[in-house]
Design an enzyme around this catalytic site. Sequence first.
Site, PDB file in Angstrom:
ATOM      1  N   ASP A 130       0.866  -1.170   0.000  1.00 42.61           N
ATOM      2  CA  ASP A 130       0.000   0.000   0.000  1.00 42.61           C
ATOM      3  C   ASP A 130       0.913   1.232   0.000  1.00 42.61           C
ATOM      4  O   ASP A 130       2.133   1.137   0.136  1.00 42.61           O
ATOM      5  CB  ASP A 130      -0.979  -0.008   1.185  1.00 42.61           C
ATOM      6  CG  ASP A 130      -2.209   0.855   0.864  1.00 42.61           C
ATOM      7  OD1 ASP A 130      -2.139   1.669  -0.086  1.00 42.61           O
ATOM      8  OD2 ASP A 130      -3.235   0.736   1.557  1.00 42.61           O
TER       9      ASP A 130
HETATM   10  C1  BGC Z   1      -5.088   3.132  -0.019  1.00 44.71           C
HETATM   11  C2  BGC Z   1      -5.199   2.061  -1.081  1.00 44.71           C
HETATM   12  C3  BGC Z   1      -5.113   2.694  -2.446  1.00 44.71           C
HETATM   13  C4  BGC Z   1      -3.815   3.469  -2.536  1.00 44.71           C
HETATM   14  C5  BGC Z   1      -3.581   4.101  -3.887  1.00 44.71           C
HETATM   15  C6  BGC Z   1      -3.891   4.039  -0.232  1.00 44.71           C
HETATM   16  O1  BGC Z   1      -3.875   5.116   0.624  1.00 44.71           O
HETATM   17  O2  BGC Z   1      -5.034   2.519   1.246  1.00 44.71           O
HETATM   18  O3  BGC Z   1      -6.383   1.339  -0.924  1.00 44.71           O
HETATM   19  O4  BGC Z   1      -5.224   1.724  -3.429  1.00 44.71           O
HETATM   20  O5  BGC Z   1      -3.809   4.483  -1.566  1.00 44.71           O
HETATM   21  O6  BGC Z   1      -4.372   5.184  -4.101  1.00 44.71           O
END
Ligand code: BGC
Length: 750
Positions: A279
């Site tokens: 993530d």
């Molecule tokens: C989120 C993810 C997301 C990623 C990209 C993160 O802050 O937890 O679910 O896919 O950002 O935008």
Amino acid sequence: MKKILLTILSLCLSQVMWAQDYTKDVEKLLKKMTLEEKVGQMTQFTSSSDVTGPTLRGNVEKDVKAGHVGSLFNAVSADYTRKLQKMAVEETRLGIPLLFGYDVIHGFKTIFPIPLGEASSFDLEMMQDAARVAAEEASAAGIHWTFAPMVDVSRDPRWGRVMEGAGEDTYYNSEVAKARVKGFQGDDLAATNTVLACAKHFLAYGAPQGGRDYHTVDMSLQTLHDVYLPPFKACVDAGVETFMTSFNEINGTPSTANPYLFKDILRDQWDFEGVVVTDYTAINELIPHGIAGDLPTAGQLALNAGIDMDMEGDVFLSTLVQSVKDGKVSEKDIDNAVRRILLVKFKLGLFDDPYRYCDAEREKSVTLSQDFKNRARKAAQRSIVLLKNENQTLPLTLNNTKKIALIGPLAKSKKDVLGGWKAKGSPKQAKSLFEGMKAATKDKAELLYAKGCKMSGADTTGFAEALEVAQQSDVVVLAIGEPRTISGEAKSRSDINIPGVQTELLAHLKQAGKPIVVVLMNGRPLTLEREDELADALLETWHLGTMAGPAIADVIFGKYNPSGKLPMSFPRNVGQIPIFYNAKNTGRPFDPEKPSGYKSNYLDVPNTPLYAFGYGLSYTEFAYGDIKLSAETMQDQPITASIEVTNTGDYDGEEVVQLYIQDLIGKSTRPLKEMKGFEKIFLKKGETKTVTFTIAKEALTYHRWDMSEGVEAGDFNVYIGTSSDNVKQASFKLTKDFEVSKQYNPIKSK
Ligand code: BGC
């Protein structure tokens, strides 16, 4: 004719690509790569738009040209992705194409209901279709990869991200996960209208302490295996190509550094061969988590845990080459990560034509097409849950309703109906409830409007006008709830009421003495005791997307008979959280018939939620017969449980028939009920249908204290009904133990 032949040819070609074994191509390319180029492939950066966390890098284009990037996200549109792809292909030594990712969560431009809303439909085909439409639109804008579905079981409505998943139940989350993966990826990854799906967030991100986003998870291995892992396994079974780590720690180890999750479970037990991405800056966050003192150590921990790609953190890029030289990580692990990344690029057909997804013409023609809007409207209708309908207030009939007061701060909102994670959805394209009702009442009834109040704050100056409008009308429709900005990532709430003075407005309007239909718009279960008392009818519409207004109007005026059921319990108050239907009995279960004494309950609130999992009304009524089992004992072969359901009311309608099982005595304690099946059926007025479920012993197994998995011979209750708290009951006996594994210590990795 030429066009048809070309289509057939490209279909055949894509089938060939799909079935092809790319091992040799991958190895050939890998051999040519320097260590720096390999680490570049393991790096993903965000472009400057739609950023979901702190950005660490300034000039993405420079990074692309330097070969520092294997994947970009938030770079959207056919033209822009083409421009970036050209840099990667023409200006780097090996010309390896980029992979473009984006959070396409519930639609790209045609926005569908938030995932929790869609999950209320219990309609897997519809959810698959919603993901299909999202993939069609996103892929035409150059996107190869969506960071969805989120399959985190979520039992705490304070957590803002409950809007992104399918709620509190493990079985149901698993079914929805499969449907969404299939919808995004289709049957053929090489087709230009499909995208890679991503099962996220591995693992237990939906169980943060106190519902605070990103917070700690401390949980038994049994619960991890029985409750939180199955939806991810379902994604693997459905062929998902990628996984994302979660931000949280579990039992002291942050997921992004946990080899038990990625090596033991995902790779070794489940044979997952796809890509694992972190993530957003999750490797860097190993430092504040307190298990790495510096970035090189954080990078080593992540690689050694089995992570292939670093999202936005710049840790792999800036530290791994040196870590190989220092002997802290092996180049073999890096090679394996790069193999997996190159393989998905081959599968997508990017080495044949890196620009095949950047199709400006298709982007124009498919995006927001009438067909997609129609499908979004259908999805929105099916996601609505009727929570209360006293005196058959709904549906409104335009024969005897001549003046309707539409009141409330959400009545004209085109922004909030899009919900959190709205991708490229635009309020301009969305239809508000006002627009939906205006179109439905045209020439037939007068629609009066007053805002009444804002969504937040204490200002009640609009109440008087709203009451006047209500007094002039036959019925009041009041649209209240949460703005889109208070659910989603980093949007936890300690109080899950309807904010501001919106409920006071409802109480104020009672003075008009007119029936009040409350239309709720929100991104999470709310505490609604007061609203439930005050409203004559209550519709849970979540945030329904681009076609929200028309879909709600369809339900209000009876063009569609609501059929949604809640995928998450609605607590009476925040103190009841966590509250979910498949809880344990305890040694002192509360008995509402004998409420006194030392029992497991609160003094000040009933033990039940206000609305239970699986609850939802219809304009018609359904009567359930008794459960018929094919046998009263089960040994090795499955048995079946059947039930007759009759539509006894005045409307045609759909019902979600739900199957639950209870294992009465186990080596470990078992939940009171667990969903093991459901079927959504359509019944004409007066019609009866028999629904039959198959129950196999494999569906009864669970993990015990010693982490062995199986189920013991003994008594089971079968429940079938209209919601988790309204069921018929039968029983059977399992006559023989069934063991799946005797794995006493499941953790192999160091
Ligand atoms: C989120 C993810 C997301 C990623 C990209 C993160 O802050 O937890 O679910 O896919 O950002 O935008």
